[in-house]
Scaffold this active site. Structure first.
Site, PDB file in Angstrom:
ATOM      1  N   GLY A   1      46.424  46.864  42.274  1.00  0.00           N
ATOM      2  CA  GLY A   1      47.473  47.641  41.611  1.00  0.00           C
ATOM      3  C   GLY A   1      47.632  47.271  40.157  1.00  0.00           C
ATOM      4  O   GLY A   1      47.793  48.139  39.290  1.00  0.00           O
ATOM      5  N   GLU A   2      47.573  45.983  39.849  1.00  0.00           N
ATOM      6  CA  GLU A   2      47.705  45.533  38.462  1.00  0.00           C
ATOM      7  C   GLU A   2      46.475  45.912  37.648  1.00  0.00           C
ATOM      8  O   GLU A   2      46.572  46.214  36.457  1.00  0.00           O
ATOM      9  CB  GLU A   2      47.924  44.014  38.432  1.00  0.00           C
ATOM     10  N   TYR A   3      45.315  45.920  38.298  1.00  0.00           N
ATOM     11  CA  TYR A   3      44.105  46.380  37.608  1.00  0.00           C
ATOM     12  C   TYR A   3      44.256  47.838  37.174  1.00  0.00           C
ATOM     13  O   TYR A   3      43.969  48.196  36.025  1.00  0.00           O
ATOM     14  CB  TYR A   3      42.890  46.231  38.532  1.00  0.00           C
TER      15      TYR A   3
END
Length: 412
Positions: free
Chosen positions: A59-61
């Site tokens: 998700g952060e990627y």
């Protein structure tokens, strides 16, 4: 407190190794971290200029990707190192085209931090959202290496803002600048005397809006949909799927197509879902052997297609909020201008609150509410198009974080 933190990290490292014997996902991380320094030494020369991007997970990627892409274009001669903490990020994006080297982040000990930075020596480091590792960050600061945090979102009850949170609070000051998603996060940072902060918004809006510029065509979904009303249910868990099983098996689902993308695509769970549906079902894995137009339900027993599939939705359902697993990405369907239904556990998701307040998203807590909302949306095409437009407008009004971040980085 620093001593306590470092003891805790050592204990965590030992616990992960023990748990890895019984947990396949954790085992992937333990094995992957064991290879990190070998991979770095093999692929980085002392003369290389580098950038380091770090994300906790997938998700952060996706959140950082718009910034990563732009920096990739600007720093064309640099090698880019992309690190993940979680296997769910590394295993899916280990061949990411925006990076030259993708690794697991070593456990946050002082020795690992020093060893990592001795090899990488990044000209710029970008952390995304919240994965704050004190030893790595303090070592960056000691070496006077540039680091920023983007799409940061803080809450008052987090350890950084507690009396006992000094080690993690100190780590925040290793960032030369922090870009937050909202004013509340900025206020919290200022309460601990961190002032190098800009409210840029969430880079996820830029990420999902860029999806409209891509080719999202999937011919097999075109064939399956057959110009009928289509409901796409994304990242579902059993508690979400139970809602659809009841509705699909009722007369209310007549002449409506359903696409279900389970969060977990294990064969036994897919089979269980399929057996509970009293209609013709086709799986992605056997689509070439089926007449897609005749099927009412299409189950995506694969990953990586959901963002494109949302293009075909007339109505979207996003899973995770009927239970306690956490609401999945609601911005991905919102950008395609469709109304969205979610469960009732969305308290930690500000974008969900905003979409509900804007009128384009609906929260339900039981089967009766689900059936009612879904039936209304199915029956009134004009109404659902107007509601969906509210979601697209929300995305448009909130994009722009990437421009602010790049303006800061490239003007220095």
């Amino acid at each position: 407190m620093d001593i306590i933190y470092n003891i805790g990290i050592k204990a965590t490292q030992l616990a992960l190794k023990c748990t890895a014997l019984f947990n396949q996902k954790i085992n992937l991380g333990v094995k992957g971290r064991a290879n990190t320094f070998h991979n770095l030494k093999k692929n980085i020369k002392t003369t290389d200029q580098t950038l380091w991007f770090h994300c906790a997970s997938l998700g952060e990627y996706e959140q950082g990707l718009p910034v990563f892409k732009k920096l990739r274009e600007y720093y064309i001669t640099h090698k880019i190192i992309l690190s993940f903490f979680s296997p769910s990020g590394y295993e899916i994006r280990k061949n990411s085209p925006i990076a030259d080297i993708v690794v697991y982040l070593p456990i946050d000990t002082k020795t690992n931090a020093q060893r990592f930075l001795n090899i990488v020596n990044p000209e710029l480091t970008v952390f995304v959202k919240y994965d704050i590792w004190p030893n790595f960050l303090n070592e960056l600061k000691t070496r006077q290496l540039r680091a920023i945090l983007i799409s940061a979102a803080f809450r008052k009850n987090q350890i950084y803002f507690q009396l006992y949170g000094k080690p993690l609070r100190k780590a925040l000051f290793a960032f030369e600048h922090i870009f937050t998603q909202n004013e509340g996060s900025k206020t919290l940072l200022e309460s601990i005397n961190y002032t190098r902060v800009t409210v840029s918004g969430d880079t996820r809006f830029d990420r999902v809006f860029s999806q409209l510029e891509m080719d999202n065509t999937l011919n097999f979904i075109d064939e399956f949909k057959d110009n009928k009303t289509c409901i796409v249910s994304g990242s579902t868990w059993p508690e979400d799927e139970n809602l659809f099983i009841d509705f699909i098996n009722s007369p209310a689902s007549k002449n409506v197509k359903f696409i279900i993308a389970p969060h977990t695509v294990k064969a036994n769970q897919i089979q269980s879902l399929q057996e509970k549906l009293n209609t013709e079902v086709v799986l992605f894995s056997n689509k070439d052997k089926k007449n897609l137009k005749h099927a009412q339900v299409f189950i995506l027993d694969t990953i990586g297609l959901l963002t494109k599939v949302y293009k075909y939705a007339d109505i979207a359902y996003v899973g995770g909020a009927m239970g306690n697993t956490g609401l999945h990405n609601t911005l991905e369907p919102a950008v395609f201008g469709v109304p969205i239904i979610i469960g009732n556990h969305y308290e930690k998701f500000p974008e969900a609150k905003a979409l509900i307040e804007n009128g384009g998203m609906f929260s339900i807590s039981n089967q009766i509410e689900f059936n009612h909302i879904l039936s209304i949306l199915i029956e009134n095409q004009e109404n659902r198009q107007q509601l969906g437009l509210k979601n697209l407008t929300y995305i448009k009004n909130n994009k722009g974080a990437v421009v602010q971040i790049l303006d800061y980085l490239l003007k220095l």
